[in-house]
Design an enzyme around this catalytic site. Structure first.
Site, PDB file in Angstrom:
ATOM      1  N   ASP A   1       1.270  -1.330  -0.263  1.00  0.00           N
ATOM      2  CA  ASP A   1       0.393  -0.069  -0.322  1.00  0.00           C
ATOM      3  C   ASP A   1       1.149   1.028  -0.160  1.00  0.00           C
ATOM      4  OD1 ASP A   1      -2.257   1.643  -0.017  1.00  0.00           O
ATOM      5  OD2 ASP A   1      -2.334   0.349   2.083  1.00  0.00           O
TER       6      ASP A   1
ATOM      7  N   GLY B   1      -0.395   5.620  -4.406  1.00  0.00           N
ATOM      8  CA  GLY B   1      -0.585   7.126  -4.837  1.00  0.00           C
ATOM      9  C   GLY B   1       0.137   7.983  -3.881  1.00  0.00           C
TER      10      GLY B   1
ATOM     11  N   ARG C   1       0.040   8.992 -10.115  1.00  0.00           N
ATOM     12  CA  ARG C   1      -0.223   7.551  -8.978  1.00  0.00           C
ATOM     13  C   ARG C   1       0.230   6.836  -9.662  1.00  0.00           C
ATOM     14  NH1 ARG C   1      -3.542   7.326  -5.346  1.00  0.00           N
ATOM     15  NH2 ARG C   1      -3.487   5.053  -6.340  1.00  0.00           N
TER      16      ARG C   1
ATOM     17  N   ASN D   1     -10.994  -3.051  -6.684  1.00  0.00           N
ATOM     18  CA  ASN D   1      -9.743  -1.644  -7.268  1.00  0.00           C
ATOM     19  C   ASN D   1      -9.790  -1.953  -8.629  1.00  0.00           C
ATOM     20  OD1 ASN D   1      -6.436  -3.353  -6.040  1.00  0.00           O
ATOM     21  ND2 ASN D   1      -7.487  -1.587  -5.576  1.00  0.00           N
TER      22      ASN D   1
ATOM     23  N   ARG E   1       1.949  -4.922   6.652  1.00  0.00           N
ATOM     24  CA  ARG E   1       0.836  -3.993   4.996  1.00  0.00           C
ATOM     25  C   ARG E   1       2.049  -2.628   5.274  1.00  0.00           C
ATOM     26  NH1 ARG E   1      -5.027  -2.537   4.125  1.00  0.00           N
ATOM     27  NH2 ARG E   1      -4.359  -0.921   2.982  1.00  0.00           N
TER      28      ARG E   1
ATOM     29  N   ARG F   1      -5.243  -2.164   8.376  1.00  0.00           N
ATOM     30  CA  ARG F   1      -6.413  -2.724   8.083  1.00  0.00           C
ATOM     31  C   ARG F   1      -5.635  -4.515   7.021  1.00  0.00           C
ATOM     32  NH1 ARG F   1      -8.246   2.131   6.084  1.00  0.00           N
ATOM     33  NH2 ARG F   1      -7.178   1.749   4.480  1.00  0.00           N
TER      34      ARG F   1
HETATM   35  C1  FPP Z   1      -1.866   0.881  -3.426  1.00  0.00           C
HETATM   36  O1  FPP Z   1      -1.665   1.303  -3.310  1.00  0.00           O
HETATM   37  C2  FPP Z   1      -1.598  -0.431  -4.433  1.00  0.00           C
HETATM   38  C3  FPP Z   1      -2.511  -0.709  -5.830  1.00  0.00           C
HETATM   39  C4  FPP Z   1      -3.594  -0.992  -5.448  1.00  0.00           C
HETATM   40  C5  FPP Z   1      -1.697  -1.624  -6.392  1.00  0.00           C
HETATM   41  C6  FPP Z   1       0.219  -2.466  -6.325  1.00  0.00           C
HETATM   42  C7  FPP Z   1       0.773  -2.587  -7.703  1.00  0.00           C
HETATM   43  C8  FPP Z   1       1.827  -2.698  -7.519  1.00  0.00           C
HETATM   44  C9  FPP Z   1       2.792  -2.320  -7.031  1.00  0.00           C
HETATM   45  C10 FPP Z   1       2.431  -2.483  -8.649  1.00  0.00           C
HETATM   46  C11 FPP Z   1       2.654  -4.182  -9.179  1.00  0.00           C
HETATM   47  C12 FPP Z   1       2.745  -4.401 -10.243  1.00  0.00           C
HETATM   48  C13 FPP Z   1       3.170  -6.387 -10.671  1.00  0.00           C
HETATM   49  C14 FPP Z   1       3.363  -6.286 -11.896  1.00  0.00           C
HETATM   50  C15 FPP Z   1       2.207  -6.851  -9.739  1.00  0.00           C
HETATM   51  P1  FPP Z   1      -2.735   2.753  -3.719  1.00  0.00           P
HETATM   52  O2  FPP Z   1      -2.969   3.333  -4.857  1.00  0.00           O
HETATM   53  O3  FPP Z   1      -3.942   2.771  -2.892  1.00  0.00           O
HETATM   54  O4  FPP Z   1      -1.631   3.730  -2.526  1.00  0.00           O
HETATM   55  P2  FPP Z   1      -2.135   5.424  -2.175  1.00  0.00           P
HETATM   56  O5  FPP Z   1      -3.107   4.321  -0.522  1.00  0.00           O
HETATM   57  O6  FPP Z   1      -1.161   5.693  -1.704  1.00  0.00           O
HETATM   58  O7  FPP Z   1      -3.410   5.747  -2.778  1.00  0.00           O
END
Ligand code: FPP
Length: 232
Positions: free
Chosen positions: A15, A18, A28, A63, A178, A184
Site C-alpha cells: 500500500d 499513490g 499515481r 480495485n 502492510r 487493515r
Molecule cells: C496500493 O497503493 C497499491 C495498489 C492498488 C497496486 C499495487 C501494485 C503494484 C505495486 C504494482 C505491481 C505490479 C505488478 C506487475 C505485480 P495505493 O494506490 O492504494 O496507494 P495510496 O493508498 O497511497 O493511494
C-alpha cells in the site's frame, strides 16, 4: 513457543504507491511503477531470507472501481512484468503463480498469465504469488459454489472447502506485512490469515527496502504464536 525464525509464507499488502507519488508531485501511475521495481527486488530479497512462499496483493476485487486510466495502467504493468521479468525469475528458481478471479481480466493478460505459470511450473526455490483480482470473500464464495457444484453431500469440513480455494496446496501465511501505516486487512487472504502474525510499517511500498524487510522478519522471529492454545 516462539516462531521458527523465518516464515514459510510471507504475504505483503503493498500500500501507499499513490501517496509516494503525490509526495513527489508525480502521477499515481509512476507510484505503481516504482512499486513494481520494489516488488521485483523484494522477490530476490525474500528468497535470500529462505522464505518459500511470497504472496503480494497487486489488485483487489475492489480495485476495479478506480479510475479507468489507473486500472488500465495497472493491467499494462502486469503485462510488462510478465514480458520482461518472467525469464529471470525462472532462472533464479522462481515459480510464478496467480491467485484470484480469472473471469474479468483482459483476455490477452490471462493468456500471458497462463504462459508464465506454465513456463515456471517446475521451479522450486520460491513460489511468487501475485494476487490479482483477488478478494478473500470472493475466494470463499467461489470455493463454496464450486463445492456445491461438485455434488458434495453431507457435512462440509475445512479440508473439503480448502480443496476449492485458488491455491489449495499453499500453506497459510505466517506473516502478513502492510505498508503505508494503514491498519487493515482489506479483504486479503481472509480465511488463510486466521492465525497469521501481522506487521505494519509507515513506509510507503516503494520505500519498503531491505532494512524494512529485516525489521519485519526480526519482529516476527520473537512473536509467541499460540494458535488459540497455550503452547508457551
Ligand atoms: C496500493 O497503493 C497499491 C495498489 C492498488 C497496486 C499495487 C501494485 C503494484 C505495486 C504494482 C505491481 C505490479 C505488478 C506487475 C505485480 P495505493 O494506490 O492504494 O496507494 P495510496 O493508498 O497511497 O493511494
Amino acid at each position: 513457543m516462539t516462531t521458527d525464525r523465518v516464515p514459510t509464507h510471507l504475504g505483503i499488502i503493498m500500500d501507499g504507491n499513490g501517496r509516494w507519488a503525490k509526495k513527489r508531485g508525480l502521477p499515481r501511475l509512476l507510484g505503481h511503477r516504482a512499486g513494481l521495481h520494489r516488488l521485483v527486488e523484494m522477490v530476490r530479497l525474500v528468497k535470500k531470507q529462505g522464505i518459500r512462499y511470497f504472496s503480494a496483493y497487486a489488485f483487489s476485487t475492489e480495485n476495479w472501481s478506480r479510475p479507468q486510466m489507473e486500472v488500465d495502467g495497472l493491467m499494462s504493468l502486469f503485462r510488462h512484468y510478465i514480458k520482461r521479468r518472467v525469464n529471470e525469475l525462472k532462472e533464479e528458481g522462481g515459480r510464478l503463480r496467480f491467485c484470484g478471479r480469472r473471469d474479468r481480466l483482459p483476455a490477452d493478460l490471462l493468456e500471458m498469465m497462463r504462459w508464465a505459470e506454465e513456463e515456471t511450473r517446475s521451479r522450486t526455490a520460491i513460489d511468487f504469488i501475485l494476487c490479482v483480482d483477488y478478494g478473500g470473500r470472493a475466494e470463499i464464495l467461489d470455493a463454496v459454489n464450486a463445492l456445491v457444484a461438485s455434488g458434495h453431500t453431507g457435512e462440509v469440513t475445512e479440508e473439503d472447502l480448502k480443496k476449492f480455494f485458488y491455491l489449495p496446496d499453499v500453506p497459510d501465511p505466517d506473516l502478513i506485512v502492510r505498508t503505508s501505516g494503514e491498519l487493515r486487512l482489506s479483504n486479503f487472504l481472509l480465511w488463510e490469515s486466521a492465525y497469521s502474525e501481522f506487521y505494519f510499517t509507515d513506509a510507503c511500498w516503494p520505500d519498503f527496502d531491505e532494512p524494512e524487510l529485516i525489521r519485519a522478519l526480526d519482529d516476527y522471529a520473537i512473536r509467541d504464536r499460540r494458535y488459540g492454545g497455550n503452547r508457551s
